[in-house]
Scaffold this active site. Structure first.
Site, PDB file in Angstrom:
ATOM      1  N   ARG A  66       0.825  -1.204   0.000  1.00 17.00           N
ATOM      2  CA  ARG A  66       0.000   0.000   0.000  1.00 17.00           C
ATOM      3  C   ARG A  66       0.863   1.259   0.000  1.00 17.00           C
ATOM      4  NH1 ARG A  66      -5.257   1.130   0.992  1.00 17.00           N
ATOM      5  NH2 ARG A  66      -5.656   2.798   2.480  1.00 17.00           N
ATOM      6  N   HIS A  70       0.873   4.122  -2.845  1.00 14.91           N
ATOM      7  CA  HIS A  70       0.607   5.517  -2.485  1.00 14.91           C
ATOM      8  C   HIS A  70       1.796   6.413  -2.816  1.00 14.91           C
ATOM      9  CE1 HIS A  70      -2.898   4.670   0.523  1.00 14.91           C
ATOM     10  NE2 HIS A  70      -3.105   4.186  -0.670  1.00 14.91           N
ATOM     11  N   GLY A  76       5.197  10.345  -8.412  1.00  9.41           N
ATOM     12  CA  GLY A  76       6.039   9.239  -8.867  1.00  9.41           C
ATOM     13  C   GLY A  76       6.690   8.509  -7.712  1.00  9.41           C
ATOM     14  N   SER A  80       8.379  10.044  -1.527  1.00  5.59           N
ATOM     15  CA  SER A  80       7.788  11.248  -0.924  1.00  5.59           C
ATOM     16  C   SER A  80       6.830  10.873   0.204  1.00  5.59           C
ATOM     17  CB  SER A  80       7.057  12.087  -1.975  1.00  5.59           C
ATOM     18  OG  SER A  80       6.102  11.304  -2.669  1.00  5.59           O
ATOM     19  N   ASN A  95      -2.661   7.472   4.575  1.00  7.47           N
ATOM     20  CA  ASN A  95      -1.300   6.984   4.838  1.00  7.47           C
ATOM     21  C   ASN A  95      -0.987   6.756   6.304  1.00  7.47           C
ATOM     22  OD1 ASN A  95      -0.459   6.901   2.149  1.00  7.47           O
ATOM     23  ND2 ASN A  95      -0.003   9.093   2.140  1.00  7.47           N
ATOM     24  N   PRO A 162      -6.955   6.854  -4.774  1.00  7.08           N
ATOM     25  CA  PRO A 162      -8.205   6.105  -4.938  1.00  7.08           C
ATOM     26  C   PRO A 162      -8.816   5.724  -3.582  1.00  7.08           C
ATOM     27  CG  PRO A 162      -6.502   5.254  -6.404  1.00  7.08           C
ATOM     28  CD  PRO A 162      -5.834   6.238  -5.494  1.00  7.08           C
ATOM     29  N   HIS A 192      -5.184  -6.830  -2.673  1.00  2.97           N
ATOM     30  CA  HIS A 192      -6.143  -7.000  -1.573  1.00  2.97           C
ATOM     31  C   HIS A 192      -6.367  -8.471  -1.239  1.00  2.97           C
ATOM     32  CE1 HIS A 192      -7.903  -2.651  -1.961  1.00  2.97           C
ATOM     33  NE2 HIS A 192      -6.636  -2.696  -1.619  1.00  2.97           N
ATOM     34  N   THR A 193      -5.600  -9.334  -1.852  1.00  2.00           N
ATOM     35  CA  THR A 193      -5.523 -10.721  -1.400  1.00  2.00           C
ATOM     36  C   THR A 193      -4.894 -10.776  -0.010  1.00  2.00           C
ATOM     37  OG1 THR A 193      -4.591 -12.911  -1.877  1.00  2.00           O
ATOM     38  CG2 THR A 193      -3.277 -11.055  -2.565  1.00  2.00           C
ATOM     39  N   ASP A 246      -9.842 -10.252   2.048  1.00  2.00           N
ATOM     40  CA  ASP A 246      -9.961 -11.496   1.301  1.00  2.00           C
ATOM     41  C   ASP A 246     -10.383 -12.569   2.289  1.00  2.00           C
ATOM     42  OD1 ASP A 246      -9.728 -13.604  -0.432  1.00  2.00           O
ATOM     43  OD2 ASP A 246      -7.542 -13.514  -0.595  1.00  2.00           O
ATOM     44  N   SER A 249      -8.606 -16.096   3.332  1.00  2.00           N
ATOM     45  CA  SER A 249      -7.257 -16.276   2.786  1.00  2.00           C
ATOM     46  C   SER A 249      -6.466 -14.973   2.879  1.00  2.00           C
ATOM     47  CB  SER A 249      -7.352 -16.738   1.325  1.00  2.00           C
ATOM     48  OG  SER A 249      -6.084 -16.838   0.752  1.00  2.00           O
ATOM     49  N   ASP A 254      -2.754 -15.018  -3.184  1.00  2.00           N
ATOM     50  CA  ASP A 254      -3.357 -15.984  -4.104  1.00  2.00           C
ATOM     51  C   ASP A 254      -4.549 -15.350  -4.824  1.00  2.00           C
ATOM     52  OD1 ASP A 254      -5.382 -15.819  -2.238  1.00  2.00           O
ATOM     53  OD2 ASP A 254      -4.941 -17.738  -1.293  1.00  2.00           O
TER      54      ASP A 254
END
Ligand SMILES: *[C@@H]1O[C@H](CO)[C@@H](O)[C@H](O)[C@H]1NC(C)=O
Ligand SMILES: *[C@@H]1O[C@H](CO)[C@@H](O)[C@H](O)[C@H]1NC(C)=O
Ligand SMILES: *[C@@H]1O[C@H](CO)[C@@H](O)[C@H](O)[C@H]1NC(C)=O
Ligand SMILES: *[C@@H]1O[C@H](CO)[C@@H](O)[C@H](O)[C@H]1NC(C)=O
Ligand SMILES: *[C@@H]1O[C@H](CO)[C@@H](O)[C@H](O)[C@H]1NC(C)=O
Length: 337
Positions: A66, A70, A76, A80, A95, A162, A192-193, A246, A249, A254
């Site tokens: 994550r 971010h 880029g 930062s 964050n 997002p 997000h697994t 998830d 799991s 996966d």
């Protein structure tokens, strides 16, 4: 003809061009093996730090992925997001509640001991994201390195990250702005697994949804899964309680995450819409159906998408970048040196 002066000049010119081309390929940044000579242990030191961090706290694996996303999304991939202080990206809500920053700092401390001033925080973060994936069951990939660290970090720029309530149009638009396409979106959200989210970010789907079912729930939720989510997140209960993104799991890298989307068992609205929206559903199908002629292997595609992401807005110009001495501050503010 071969002795013709013009001809040999041409040959010479071509040879020179080839030589220059070879030199520029070698000098290309980022590139695989950038630290081979200057800090041969760079990658293994990062891996060691991630392994140690993961043993202490499994949440650092999704956390580092994550943080990396971010970081690249804003200005880029220039670390930062790691800078601390009032008004920096790190102070934004998105964050603040992430685990894993300490792993990057630990790796940096060790790297400064072994090869001071050589390995950037942006590269450490990129390498750590690969290692977190591999150590939880993903496939490995080669990470191009040679990024430098940025000098600017502004909380306002983290605002457009997002969010968990966003529809597919909005998510596609935001990724397009940083050069990523619809397939990249679906594949990268596969991260997000791993990991958890808080009730506060999706409870609106359970009790008081716009255009709800009779019970007030989002109709895209599997009716068999709804009681589970409601039990984990009671109406008016503690919004900080965490739930696996998830189901069943959550600590293994996966494709269960995509299987869950197909069954209406996505937890975040922004995840579940990948199945309900017809622009993204085909990619979910291809990631799930390994027999299809156009099948996509999630673990392989994830590595590719991560490399693509890691090349966004890379900085190398010394006027706008540096190798930070500590990841949490730009060098001009590190007084002890
Ligand atoms: C998606 O969300 C954006 C921003 O909230 C909104 O403007 C847009 O109308 C939505 N699109 C659809 C198709 O619902
Ligand atoms: C349900 O949602 C509506 C509209 O968003 C809002 O006005 C209302 O206060 C909400 N009710 C509850 C119990 O949260
Ligand atoms: C709710 O349903 C109505 C009627 O079917 C539709 O016009 C509207 O766009 C829907 N709103 C949302 C947010 O899905
Ligand atoms: C809410 O849940 C969080 C996380 O489980 C916990 O740390 C906190 O103490 C809880 N707060 C209350 C008021 O129960
Ligand atoms: C997964 O869902 C089942 C029921 O469908 C539930 O019993 C279980 O607690 C959930 N597990 C996690 C880790 O969310």
């Amino acid at each position: 003809m071969a002795n013709h002066p013009c001809f040999s000049k041409t040959i010479l010119g071509m040879a020179l061009l080839l030589l220059l081309a070879a030199a520029s390929v070698h000098g290309k940044v980022p590139r695989i093996g950038f630290y081979d000579e200057t800090c041969p242990k760079a990658e293994s030191i990062v891996t060691k730090a991630v392994k140690k961090g993961l043993k202490e706290n499994p949440r650092i694996a999704p956390g580092i992925l994550r943080i990396a996303f971010h970081d690249c999304f804003v200005r880029g991939c220039d670390a930062s997001v790691l800078i601390e202080g009032p008004g920096t990206e790190k102070t934004s809500g998105a964050n603040r509640n992430i685990q894993g920053y300490n792993v990057i700092d630990d790796a940096k401390t060790e790297l400064e001991r072994v090869c001071p001033g050589v390995v950037s925080c942006a590269d450490i973060l990129t390498l750590a994201a690969r290692d977190a994936t591999v150590l939880t069951g993903g496939a490995s990939w080669k990470v191009p390195t040679g990024r430098k660290d940025g000098l600017v970090s502004l909380v306002a720029e983290a605002g457009p990250l997002p969010g968990p309530r966003e529809n597919v149009s909005e998510q596609i638009r935001k990724l397009d702005e940083i050069g990523l396409n619809t397939q990249d979106l679906v594949v990268l959200l596969g991260s997000h697994t791993l990991g958890t989210t808080s009730c506060a970010l999706f409870r609106f789907r359970l009790y008081n949804f716009t255009n709800a079912t009779e019970s007030g729930a989002d109709p895209s939720i599997d009716p068999k899964f709804l009681p589970t989510l409601r039990k984990l997140c009671p109406d008016g209960g503690n919004g900080s309680v965490r739930v696996h993104l998830d189901n069943r799991s959550g600590e293994k890298f996966d494709t269960t995450f995509y299987k869950n989307l197909k069954r209406g068992r996505g937890v975040l609205q922004s995840d579940q819409v990948l199945w309900t929206d017809l622009r993204t559903q085909p990619f979910v199908r291809r990631l799930l159906d390994s027999e299809a002629y156009d099948a996509l292997n999630f673990k392989v595609e994830f590595g590719k998408a991560m490399v693509k992401m890691s090349l966004i807005g890379v900085k190398t110009n010394p006027k706008e970048s540096e190798i930070r001495k500590v990841c949490t501050a730009v060098n001009s503010l590190v007084s002890s040196y």
